[in-house]
Design a protein around this motif. Sequence first.
Motif, PDB file in Angstrom:
ATOM      1  N   ARG A  73      10.363  11.687  -8.628  1.00  0.00           N
ATOM      2  CA  ARG A  73      10.651  12.768  -7.693  1.00  0.00           C
ATOM      3  C   ARG A  73       9.706  12.675  -6.507  1.00  0.00           C
ATOM      4  O   ARG A  73       8.602  12.136  -6.621  1.00  0.00           O
ATOM      5  CB  ARG A  73      10.481  14.126  -8.377  1.00  0.00           C
ATOM      6  N   LYS A  74      10.121  13.206  -5.399  1.00  0.00           N
ATOM      7  CA  LYS A  74       9.249  13.254  -4.218  1.00  0.00           C
ATOM      8  C   LYS A  74       7.929  13.925  -4.588  1.00  0.00           C
ATOM      9  O   LYS A  74       7.909  14.971  -5.228  1.00  0.00           O
ATOM     10  CB  LYS A  74       9.908  14.062  -3.095  1.00  0.00           C
ATOM     11  N   GLY A  75       6.838  13.290  -4.171  1.00  0.00           N
ATOM     12  CA  GLY A  75       5.536  13.876  -4.430  1.00  0.00           C
ATOM     13  C   GLY A  75       4.889  13.425  -5.720  1.00  0.00           C
ATOM     14  O   GLY A  75       3.707  13.689  -5.933  1.00  0.00           O
ATOM     15  N   ASP A  76       5.653  12.750  -6.599  1.00  0.00           N
ATOM     16  CA  ASP A  76       5.052  12.244  -7.840  1.00  0.00           C
ATOM     17  C   ASP A  76       3.900  11.300  -7.515  1.00  0.00           C
ATOM     18  O   ASP A  76       3.994  10.468  -6.604  1.00  0.00           O
ATOM     19  CB  ASP A  76       6.101  11.489  -8.665  1.00  0.00           C
ATOM     20  N   ARG A  77       2.826  11.417  -8.261  1.00  0.00           N
ATOM     21  CA  ARG A  77       1.667  10.530  -8.127  1.00  0.00           C
ATOM     22  C   ARG A  77       1.325  10.003  -9.517  1.00  0.00           C
ATOM     23  O   ARG A  77       1.261  10.773 -10.478  1.00  0.00           O
ATOM     24  CB  ARG A  77       0.462  11.273  -7.523  1.00  0.00           C
ATOM     25  N   PHE A  78       1.061   8.698  -9.613  1.00  0.00           N
ATOM     26  CA  PHE A  78       0.757   8.105 -10.907  1.00  0.00           C
ATOM     27  C   PHE A  78       0.106   6.745 -10.677  1.00  0.00           C
ATOM     28  O   PHE A  78       0.151   6.188  -9.575  1.00  0.00           O
ATOM     29  CB  PHE A  78       2.038   7.940 -11.742  1.00  0.00           C
ATOM     30  N   ASP A  79      -0.515   6.240 -11.730  1.00  0.00           N
ATOM     31  CA  ASP A  79      -1.205   4.953 -11.665  1.00  0.00           C
ATOM     32  C   ASP A  79      -0.494   3.947 -12.553  1.00  0.00           C
ATOM     33  O   ASP A  79      -0.050   4.274 -13.665  1.00  0.00           O
ATOM     34  CB  ASP A  79      -2.658   5.086 -12.130  1.00  0.00           C
ATOM     35  N   ILE A  80      -0.386   2.728 -12.058  1.00  0.00           N
ATOM     36  CA  ILE A  80       0.073   1.597 -12.861  1.00  0.00           C
ATOM     37  C   ILE A  80      -1.002   0.526 -12.733  1.00  0.00           C
ATOM     38  O   ILE A  80      -1.165  -0.077 -11.665  1.00  0.00           O
ATOM     39  CB  ILE A  80       1.434   1.054 -12.381  1.00  0.00           C
ATOM     40  N   GLY A  81      -1.739   0.316 -13.799  1.00  0.00           N
ATOM     41  CA  GLY A  81      -2.862  -0.608 -13.727  1.00  0.00           C
ATOM     42  C   GLY A  81      -3.897  -0.109 -12.738  1.00  0.00           C
ATOM     43  O   GLY A  81      -4.322   1.042 -12.789  1.00  0.00           O
ATOM     44  N   GLN A  82      -4.272  -0.976 -11.806  1.00  0.00           N
ATOM     45  CA  GLN A  82      -5.259  -0.623 -10.789  1.00  0.00           C
ATOM     46  C   GLN A  82      -4.615  -0.159  -9.478  1.00  0.00           C
ATOM     47  O   GLN A  82      -5.254  -0.207  -8.433  1.00  0.00           O
ATOM     48  CB  GLN A  82      -6.178  -1.821 -10.505  1.00  0.00           C
ATOM     49  N   LEU A  83      -3.381   0.282  -9.557  1.00  0.00           N
ATOM     50  CA  LEU A  83      -2.653   0.734  -8.372  1.00  0.00           C
ATOM     51  C   LEU A  83      -2.290   2.205  -8.501  1.00  0.00           C
ATOM     52  O   LEU A  83      -1.867   2.663  -9.566  1.00  0.00           O
ATOM     53  CB  LEU A  83      -1.381  -0.092  -8.163  1.00  0.00           C
ATOM     54  N   HIS A  84      -2.463   2.950  -7.401  1.00  0.00           N
ATOM     55  CA  HIS A  84      -2.060   4.359  -7.353  1.00  0.00           C
ATOM     56  C   HIS A  84      -0.790   4.457  -6.513  1.00  0.00           C
ATOM     57  O   HIS A  84      -0.738   3.971  -5.379  1.00  0.00           O
ATOM     58  CB  HIS A  84      -3.155   5.212  -6.725  1.00  0.00           C
ATOM     59  N   PHE A  85       0.234   5.063  -7.074  1.00  0.00           N
ATOM     60  CA  PHE A  85       1.530   5.201  -6.412  1.00  0.00           C
ATOM     61  C   PHE A  85       1.773   6.669  -6.046  1.00  0.00           C
ATOM     62  O   PHE A  85       1.435   7.571  -6.807  1.00  0.00           O
ATOM     63  CB  PHE A  85       2.666   4.744  -7.324  1.00  0.00           C
ATOM     64  N   GLN A  86       2.385   6.861  -4.876  1.00  0.00           N
ATOM     65  CA  GLN A  86       2.874   8.181  -4.474  1.00  0.00           C
ATOM     66  C   GLN A  86       4.296   8.016  -3.975  1.00  0.00           C
ATOM     67  O   GLN A  86       4.590   7.120  -3.176  1.00  0.00           O
ATOM     68  CB  GLN A  86       2.012   8.780  -3.366  1.00  0.00           C
ATOM     69  N   VAL A  87       5.203   8.849  -4.457  1.00  0.00           N
ATOM     70  CA  VAL A  87       6.605   8.773  -4.063  1.00  0.00           C
ATOM     71  C   VAL A  87       6.798   9.534  -2.751  1.00  0.00           C
ATOM     72  O   VAL A  87       6.616  10.749  -2.705  1.00  0.00           O
ATOM     73  CB  VAL A  87       7.531   9.336  -5.154  1.00  0.00           C
ATOM     74  N   LEU A  88       7.151   8.801  -1.703  1.00  0.00           N
ATOM     75  CA  LEU A  88       7.365   9.431  -0.399  1.00  0.00           C
ATOM     76  C   LEU A  88       8.795   9.905  -0.226  1.00  0.00           C
ATOM     77  O   LEU A  88       9.043  10.965   0.352  1.00  0.00           O
ATOM     78  CB  LEU A  88       7.024   8.444   0.722  1.00  0.00           C
ATOM     79  N   ARG A  89       9.742   9.106  -0.689  1.00  0.00           N
ATOM     80  CA  ARG A  89      11.152   9.466  -0.545  1.00  0.00           C
ATOM     81  C   ARG A  89      11.878   9.145  -1.843  1.00  0.00           C
ATOM     82  O   ARG A  89      11.719   8.074  -2.414  1.00  0.00           O
ATOM     83  CB  ARG A  89      11.815   8.696   0.603  1.00  0.00           C
ATOM     84  N   ALA A  90      12.689  10.090  -2.287  1.00  0.00           N
ATOM     85  CA  ALA A  90      13.499   9.900  -3.490  1.00  0.00           C
ATOM     86  C   ALA A  90      14.530  11.006  -3.530  1.00  0.00           C
ATOM     87  O   ALA A  90      14.359  12.059  -2.912  1.00  0.00           O
ATOM     88  CB  ALA A  90      12.630   9.931  -4.750  1.00  0.00           C
ATOM     89  N   ASP A  91      15.608  10.755  -4.227  1.00  0.00           N
ATOM     90  CA  ASP A  91      16.560  11.821  -4.487  1.00  0.00           C
ATOM     91  C   ASP A  91      16.847  11.836  -5.979  1.00  0.00           C
ATOM     92  O   ASP A  91      16.146  11.186  -6.762  1.00  0.00           O
ATOM     93  CB  ASP A  91      17.844  11.671  -3.647  1.00  0.00           C
ATOM     94  N   ALA A  92      17.856  12.566  -6.377  1.00  0.00           N
ATOM     95  CA  ALA A  92      18.106  12.724  -7.805  1.00  0.00           C
ATOM     96  C   ALA A  92      18.610  11.440  -8.450  1.00  0.00           C
ATOM     97  O   ALA A  92      18.632  11.324  -9.674  1.00  0.00           O
ATOM     98  CB  ALA A  92      19.130  13.848  -8.032  1.00  0.00           C
ATOM     99  N   ARG A  93      18.993  10.454  -7.610  1.00  0.00           N
ATOM    100  CA  ARG A  93      19.570   9.235  -8.164  1.00  0.00           C
ATOM    101  C   ARG A  93      18.635   8.038  -8.123  1.00  0.00           C
ATOM    102  O   ARG A  93      18.712   7.160  -8.970  1.00  0.00           O
ATOM    103  CB  ARG A  93      20.854   8.883  -7.395  1.00  0.00           C
ATOM    104  N   ARG A  94      17.746   7.989  -7.124  1.00  0.00           N
ATOM    105  CA  ARG A  94      16.936   6.785  -6.972  1.00  0.00           C
ATOM    106  C   ARG A  94      15.672   7.093  -6.181  1.00  0.00           C
ATOM    107  O   ARG A  94      15.583   8.091  -5.477  1.00  0.00           O
ATOM    108  CB  ARG A  94      17.737   5.693  -6.237  1.00  0.00           C
ATOM    109  N   VAL A  95      14.703   6.184  -6.306  1.00  0.00           N
ATOM    110  CA  VAL A  95      13.495   6.235  -5.486  1.00  0.00           C
ATOM    111  C   VAL A  95      13.717   5.329  -4.284  1.00  0.00           C
ATOM    112  O   VAL A  95      14.363   4.284  -4.391  1.00  0.00           O
ATOM    113  CB  VAL A  95      12.261   5.796  -6.309  1.00  0.00           C
TER     114      VAL A  95
END
Length: 300
Positions: free
Chosen positions: A261-283
């Motif tokens: 979802r828009k605004g989601d923040r999470f880490d994968i390994g040594q990387l921090h991700f933030q979702v800038l654009r997404a809708d109910a079907r896809r990122v």
Amino acid sequence: MQEHPSSVSSFDASAKPHRPPHRTLFERLTALISPEPDNRSELLDILHDAHERNLIDADALSMIEGVFQVSDLSARDIMVPRPQMDVIDISTPIEEWMPLVLKTGHSRFPVVDGDRDKVIGTLLAKDLLRYYADESFDVRNKVRPAVFIPESKRLNVLLRDFRANRNHMAIVVDEYGAVAGLITIEDVLEQIVGDIEDEFDIDKEEDNILRVRDGLHGPRWRVNAITDIDEFNETLGTDLTEDAVDTVGGLVVTHLGRVPRKGDRFDIGQLHFQVLRADARRVDMLLVEKLPTSPAPAED
């Protein structure tokens, strides 16, 4: 003499005070089973459930999420970084930068005077039309005042200012007053309604990964979700692997176990991700930042 009834005598003392209609047992049980949301997260969960039951469509859900998103993001998160700004240097002859105006097709440009940090105003492309008809055309007389905002300005506040002052573009400055980038009203609206084809959209064929202004931990990249994992690894120097998917967006969905979802923040390994654009079907778009490496524990 006939007596007139007073306003007091017209009051019906027997009238009962208004009470809300009595709720049925079913209504009270429903309220206990499905209470009103207490926070934004619960409200969004209800909206997602409504979408799954086809009560609202994906576009409506995405726009509602976007409204929440603009209050969480600041200008630095979506601005066009300083190196990617198309500017007009008014210290040079108009013949030198007019091809840029024609090539880009922008409706407005920041105007600098010899240095990108010296923004003196903005220039509307339509004001340059008189250049071809007026021999005494003076471009400096057409420069309009620029609007400057801090990087930390919230998008919901910025959108309100844009509407109130009828501005369409602002120059973003850092804490030292140096130019950090620019932002337009279209950039803000995109966070609500989705992509608007305008002059500042990155080319999804050419610019899957775009370096943006550094964050707290160093370099940050704006990454198209359809970027191949191999291209991502090559550009960022990472070693992400996932046998079941080919793209960064697919990797993110697999990691979360759901559509981000828009605004989601999470880490994968040594990387921090933030979702800038997404809708109910896809990122659609992600902001990626490398996290600092923890120092190795000292040997005894």
